[in-house]
Each structure stands twice: as structure tokens, then as C-alpha cells.
Design a protein around this motif. Structure first.
Motif, PDB file in Angstrom:
ATOM      1  N   ALA A 149      43.947   5.196  19.017  1.00 16.12           N
ATOM      2  CA  ALA A 149      45.174   5.894  18.625  1.00 16.12           C
ATOM      3  C   ALA A 149      45.872   6.269  19.927  1.00 16.12           C
ATOM      4  CB  ALA A 149      44.868   7.138  17.812  1.00 16.12           C
ATOM      5  N   GLU A 150      47.041   5.715  20.124  1.00 18.42           N
ATOM      6  CA  GLU A 150      47.753   5.959  21.376  1.00 18.42           C
ATOM      7  C   GLU A 150      49.178   6.389  21.062  1.00 18.42           C
ATOM      8  OE1 GLU A 150      49.263   3.322  25.071  1.00 18.42           O
ATOM      9  OE2 GLU A 150      47.120   3.293  24.706  1.00 18.42           O
ATOM     10  N   ILE A 151      49.634   7.389  21.789  1.00 20.09           N
ATOM     11  CA  ILE A 151      50.993   7.882  21.565  1.00 20.09           C
ATOM     12  C   ILE A 151      51.994   6.904  22.173  1.00 20.09           C
ATOM     13  CG2 ILE A 151      51.160   9.319  23.633  1.00 20.09           C
ATOM     14  CD1 ILE A 151      52.529  11.411  21.671  1.00 20.09           C
ATOM     15  N   LYS A 152      53.053   6.689  21.448  1.00 24.70           N
ATOM     16  CA  LYS A 152      54.129   5.808  21.899  1.00 24.70           C
ATOM     17  C   LYS A 152      55.414   6.621  21.974  1.00 24.70           C
ATOM     18  CE  LYS A 152      51.644   2.787  22.622  1.00 24.70           C
ATOM     19  NZ  LYS A 152      51.435   2.613  24.017  1.00 24.70           N
ATOM     20  N   HIS A 159      46.364  -3.696  22.507  1.00 22.02           N
ATOM     21  CA  HIS A 159      45.484  -2.826  21.723  1.00 22.02           C
ATOM     22  C   HIS A 159      44.506  -3.617  20.857  1.00 22.02           C
ATOM     23  CE1 HIS A 159      48.226   0.186  23.189  1.00 22.02           C
ATOM     24  NE2 HIS A 159      47.338   1.084  22.827  1.00 22.02           N
ATOM     25  N   ASN A 172      54.294   9.411  16.132  1.00 20.18           N
ATOM     26  CA  ASN A 172      54.470   8.649  17.372  1.00 20.18           C
ATOM     27  C   ASN A 172      53.194   7.949  17.818  1.00 20.18           C
ATOM     28  OD1 ASN A 172      57.141   9.249  17.615  1.00 20.18           O
ATOM     29  ND2 ASN A 172      56.851  10.933  19.037  1.00 20.18           N
ATOM     30  N   TYR A 173      52.198   7.871  16.950  1.00 25.82           N
ATOM     31  CA  TYR A 173      50.929   7.250  17.309  1.00 25.82           C
ATOM     32  C   TYR A 173      50.795   5.865  16.703  1.00 25.82           C
ATOM     33  CZ  TYR A 173      49.088  11.607  19.174  1.00 25.82           C
ATOM     34  OH  TYR A 173      48.873  12.710  19.933  1.00 25.82           O
ATOM     35  N   CYS A 189      48.012   3.531  15.600  1.00 26.11           N
ATOM     36  CA  CYS A 189      46.599   3.613  15.256  1.00 26.11           C
ATOM     37  C   CYS A 189      46.113   2.225  14.854  1.00 26.11           C
ATOM     38  CB  CYS A 189      46.374   4.585  14.106  1.00 26.11           C
ATOM     39  SG  CYS A 189      46.961   6.244  14.473  1.00 26.11           S
TER      40      CYS A 189
END
Length: 108
Positions: free
Chosen positions: A31-34, A60, A92-93, A95
Motif C-alpha cells: 500500500a503506497e501513497i500516491k 508494484h 490516495n493509496y 493497494c
């Protein structure tokens, strides 16, 4: 796909191989914020943003697959069958989850 000593397939069988041990279902997630720009323009017509999103997805997918392979190796398995991916944007994630069945296979 064969990665070092782990075979990874979306199918449930491998031609000319037999499953000799099933370790079970394994999964890995990221899970990374964009930025708002990337997520906000996802459904827009900006071609540059679409390419950027594709690059982010590819990076990813590779990361989550590497993590899944590490788990298979930790379980002394040489194959992952039934590989599946699930992805979604949550706010904003980005996943992304990969899962499959870790097992040991041998040539027939």
C-alpha cells in the motif's frame, strides 16, 4: 515464469510436473501513497498520466511478486500455482495484493 528456483503460474497445474506437497495459500501486499495528481487524473484523458500510472503498477506488481516468492522460499516451496492479483485505490493509496498456493513440485 521461473524465477531462480520458484516456478510461478496462474494455472493450477504445471505440465509434466506433479504437486508433491502443498504448503498453503500465501499472500503479499503493498500500500503506497500516491499524489492527488496521479490518482485524480487516472480517469482523465491525459496520456502522460496514464503512462505514469502504468509504470507505477508495473513496479508494484514486480515488488509484490518478489515478496510472494520470498514467502514461498521461506516455506521450502519451489512453486506458486494459482497466482492472482487484486488492486484498488483507497483514497490516495494504491493497494496491491498477490496471492497463490505455495507448493513443492517434481518432474513426473
Amino acid at each position: 515464469m521461473e524465477t531462480n528456483r520458484v516456478v510461478v503460474l496462474t494455472t493450477s497445474n504445471i505440465p509434466e510436473y506433479k504437486v508433491v506437497r502443498i504448503s498453503g495459500v500465501i499472500s503479499a501486499s503493498i500500500a503506497e501513497i500516491k499524489t492527488r495528481t496521479l490518482v485524480g487524473n487516472f480517469f482523465g484523458s491525459n496520456v502522460a498520466e496514464d503512462r505514469l500510472l502504468s509504470e507505477v503498477y508495473e513496479i508494484h506488481y514486480n515488488k509484490v511478486l518478489d515478496r510472494l516468492i520470498e514467502k514461498a522460499i521461506a516455506n521450502n516451496c519451489n512453486a506458486i500455482i494459482g497466482l492472482r492479483y487484486n488492486s484498488d485505490f483507497l483514497g490516495n493509496y494504491l493497494c496491491l495484493t498477490a496471492y497463490g498456493t505455495a507448493c513443492v513440485v517434481e518432474k513426473e
